[in-house]
Scaffold this motif. Structure first.
Motif, PDB file in Angstrom:
ATOM      1  N   SER A 160      93.075  29.082  30.936  1.00 36.65           N
ATOM      2  CA  SER A 160      93.989  30.008  31.639  1.00 36.65           C
ATOM      3  C   SER A 160      93.224  31.234  32.135  1.00 36.65           C
ATOM      4  O   SER A 160      93.432  31.681  33.265  1.00 36.65           O
ATOM      5  CB  SER A 160      95.117  30.464  30.716  1.00 36.65           C
ATOM      6  N   LEU A 161      92.331  31.759  31.284  1.00 39.85           N
ATOM      7  CA  LEU A 161      91.551  32.942  31.680  1.00 39.85           C
ATOM      8  C   LEU A 161      90.637  32.651  32.875  1.00 39.85           C
ATOM      9  O   LEU A 161      90.554  33.434  33.812  1.00 39.85           O
ATOM     10  CB  LEU A 161      90.709  33.449  30.498  1.00 39.85           C
ATOM     11  N   ILE A 162      89.977  31.495  32.812  1.00 43.23           N
ATOM     12  CA  ILE A 162      89.092  31.121  33.934  1.00 43.23           C
ATOM     13  C   ILE A 162      89.911  30.992  35.217  1.00 43.23           C
ATOM     14  O   ILE A 162      89.512  31.484  36.275  1.00 43.23           O
ATOM     15  CB  ILE A 162      88.336  29.804  33.632  1.00 43.23           C
TER      16      ILE A 162
ATOM     17  N   LYS B   7      91.515  32.844  40.475  1.00 47.18           N
ATOM     18  CA  LYS B   7      92.746  32.925  41.271  1.00 47.18           C
ATOM     19  C   LYS B   7      93.295  31.540  41.643  1.00 47.18           C
ATOM     20  O   LYS B   7      93.628  31.248  42.787  1.00 47.18           O
ATOM     21  CB  LYS B   7      92.522  33.770  42.529  1.00 47.18           C
ATOM     22  N   ILE B   8      93.306  30.663  40.631  1.00 42.07           N
ATOM     23  CA  ILE B   8      94.002  29.388  40.819  1.00 42.07           C
ATOM     24  C   ILE B   8      95.005  29.241  39.686  1.00 42.07           C
ATOM     25  O   ILE B   8      94.845  29.858  38.633  1.00 42.07           O
ATOM     26  CB  ILE B   8      93.044  28.166  40.837  1.00 42.07           C
ATOM     27  N   SER B   9      96.025  28.436  39.913  1.00 37.92           N
ATOM     28  CA  SER B   9      97.021  28.263  38.861  1.00 37.92           C
ATOM     29  C   SER B   9      96.506  27.256  37.836  1.00 37.92           C
ATOM     30  O   SER B   9      96.009  26.184  38.200  1.00 37.92           O
ATOM     31  CB  SER B   9      98.323  27.796  39.505  1.00 37.92           C
ATOM     32  N   PRO B  10      96.608  27.568  36.541  1.00 35.89           N
ATOM     33  CA  PRO B  10      96.168  26.619  35.509  1.00 35.89           C
ATOM     34  C   PRO B  10      96.918  25.287  35.599  1.00 35.89           C
ATOM     35  O   PRO B  10      96.352  24.230  35.304  1.00 35.89           O
ATOM     36  CB  PRO B  10      96.505  27.320  34.193  1.00 35.89           C
ATOM     37  N   VAL B  11      98.175  25.345  36.024  1.00 36.33           N
ATOM     38  CA  VAL B  11      98.953  24.110  36.142  1.00 36.33           C
ATOM     39  C   VAL B  11      98.370  23.224  37.247  1.00 36.33           C
ATOM     40  O   VAL B  11      98.297  22.006  37.109  1.00 36.33           O
ATOM     41  CB  VAL B  11     100.441  24.424  36.407  1.00 36.33           C
ATOM     42  N   THR B  12      97.904  23.858  38.316  1.00 31.31           N
ATOM     43  CA  THR B  12      97.261  23.090  39.385  1.00 31.31           C
ATOM     44  C   THR B  12      95.983  22.433  38.858  1.00 31.31           C
ATOM     45  O   THR B  12      95.692  21.271  39.168  1.00 31.31           O
ATOM     46  CB  THR B  12      96.931  24.006  40.587  1.00 31.31           C
ATOM     47  N   ALA B  13      95.231  23.172  38.039  1.00 27.27           N
ATOM     48  CA  ALA B  13      94.011  22.597  37.448  1.00 27.27           C
ATOM     49  C   ALA B  13      94.371  21.377  36.590  1.00 27.27           C
ATOM     50  O   ALA B  13      93.687  20.355  36.622  1.00 27.27           O
ATOM     51  CB  ALA B  13      93.277  23.640  36.619  1.00 27.27           C
ATOM     52  N   ALA B  14      95.465  21.478  35.824  1.00 24.15           N
ATOM     53  CA  ALA B  14      95.887  20.356  34.975  1.00 24.15           C
ATOM     54  C   ALA B  14      96.383  19.184  35.817  1.00 24.15           C
ATOM     55  O   ALA B  14      96.068  18.026  35.536  1.00 24.15           O
ATOM     56  CB  ALA B  14      96.983  20.824  34.018  1.00 24.15           C
TER      57      ALA B  14
END
Ligand code: ADP
Ligand code: MG
Length: 348
Positions: free
Chosen positions: A272-274, A279-286
């Motif tokens: 989440s911190l990264i 400036k990207i959403s953690p949910v998008t990363a997941a």
């Protein structure tokens, strides 16, 4: 020679990886009784003796799947094995053998190839898998690694992408988005290094995510746990391309829809911190990041008590009627249709 009946030329980037596989393989049918399951799942299934054998294969190319600027060779060997083992665990089967094929250019010295094999050897040792063969050849420039994996299990234990029923719970192991976050950090540091080769980055605050990218572990422990808990998932897949794409694969194969709750998606605080920093959403990363090699599976509701509150299993949604499609329910209660980002194999 294959006749090209269509004079129109289709660019691979227009059709994407999954449509390409469908297109190339749609006219193949299984002719042998020993071919129990062909293209379309995490592994194929053949049967010559008592129990079916599961087989899966993956190809890894320098510059496409890995970048040797920040991927140590030993990790490359280890990770390439993990990617393959993960496909068999995704069928609820323990891998037993691998073959490794490698193409190298004379840019690599013996010691470099030895490092790759140290990683392969460590993976084999940790996961009790035997290296039983392969192929070695030369390449013009890059490094190419291809691994096949085999394992066998009684038919009733084997879990396919197909099999989820309405109201089954959707469960994921571990946490998601870490491998993607780690990759973003490594890419960023590579760019910094190219400008200033003397830079000495302190990456210790990103260590979890970088490890997720460089040294993933296949979830043998999850398969063992499910066995102990006496749970056979109704469907399963591993997360190589991202939660979104894998949910859509289960949906398509099982002919059900899914409701997936944003707030339930497990994300490590470091990730989440990264994401905040980038400036990207953690949910998008997941959803779209991929390479987490976690297991995504469905279970019957009656098994819920066996897994609830388990530290590394999260119920993130449930299966619903197929016509409802696959919807992400946001924290604010909005429904957002999941799209197949997948791994954009052919995009520039
Ligand atoms: P994963 O991401 O789990 O490795 P893929 O999307 O690569 O899965 O593959 C999905 C299915 O398509 C598998 O059954 C695989 O064996 C099959 N497949 C992929 N590429 C090809 C190909 N070029 N020819 C035949 N089958 C393929
Ligand atoms: Mg897979």
């Amino acid at each position: 020679m294959i006749e090209n009946k269509n004079p129109h030329k289709t660019s691979l980037s227009d059709i994407g990886e999954f449509a390409l596989i469908d297109h190339l393989t749609q006219s193949f049918s299984l002719e042998n009784n020993s071919s129990l399951l062909g293209i379309g799942d995490d592994a194929a299934m053949i049967q010559h003796g008592k129990n079916p054998t599961l087989i899966s294969t993956d190809l890894s190319i320098e510059g496409i799947h890995f970048d040797l600027t920040y991927m140590p060779l030993k990790h490359l060997g280890y990770k390439t094995v993990m990617v393959n083992l993960s496909d068999l665990y995704a069928m609820n089967v323990h891998p037993q053998q691998i073959t490794v094929s490698i193409a190298v250019s004379n840019r690599f010295v013996l010691e470099a190839i030895e490092e790759i094999y140290q990683g392969i050897a460590l993976a084999c040792k940790n996961y009790k898998v035997d290296l039983i063969g392969g192929d070695t050849t030369s390449s013009k420039t890059g490094l190419i690694l291809s691994i096949s994996v085999m394992g066998s299990a009684p038919k009733k234990k084997i879990v396919l992408r197909k099999g989820a029923k309405e109201n089954d719970l959707l469960v994921v192991s571990g946490d998601l988005g870490g491998a993607y976050a780690g990759l973003q950090i490594l890419e960023r540091e590579k760019a910094v290094f190219e400008v200033n080769p003397n830079s000495q980055p302190d990456l210790s605050t990103y260590s979890y995510s970088i490890e997720r990218q460089l040294k993933p572990e296949a979830r043998k422990d999850v398969i063992d746990l499910l066995d102990q808990l006496n749970i056979t998932p109704t469907s399963m897949i591993d997360i190589s391309d991202g939660l979104s794409s894998e949910t859509l694969h289960l949906s398509k194969a099982s002919k059900v829809g899914f409701h997936l709750f944003e707030e339930k998606i497990p994300i490590d605080p470091e990730v989440s911190l990264i994401c905040e920093e980038l400036k990207i959403s953690p949910v998008t990363a997941a959803l779209n990041g991929g390479e987490d090699y976690e297991l995504l599976f469905t279970i019957d509701q009656k098994d819920f008590d066996k897994i609830k509150n388990h530290p590394f299993l999260s119920v993130i949604g449930h299966a619903c009627e197929s016509k409802k499609g696959c919807q992400l329910i946001s924290r604010l209660g909005q429904q957002i249709e999941l799209t197949a980002q997948g791994w954009q194999a052919f995009s520039r």
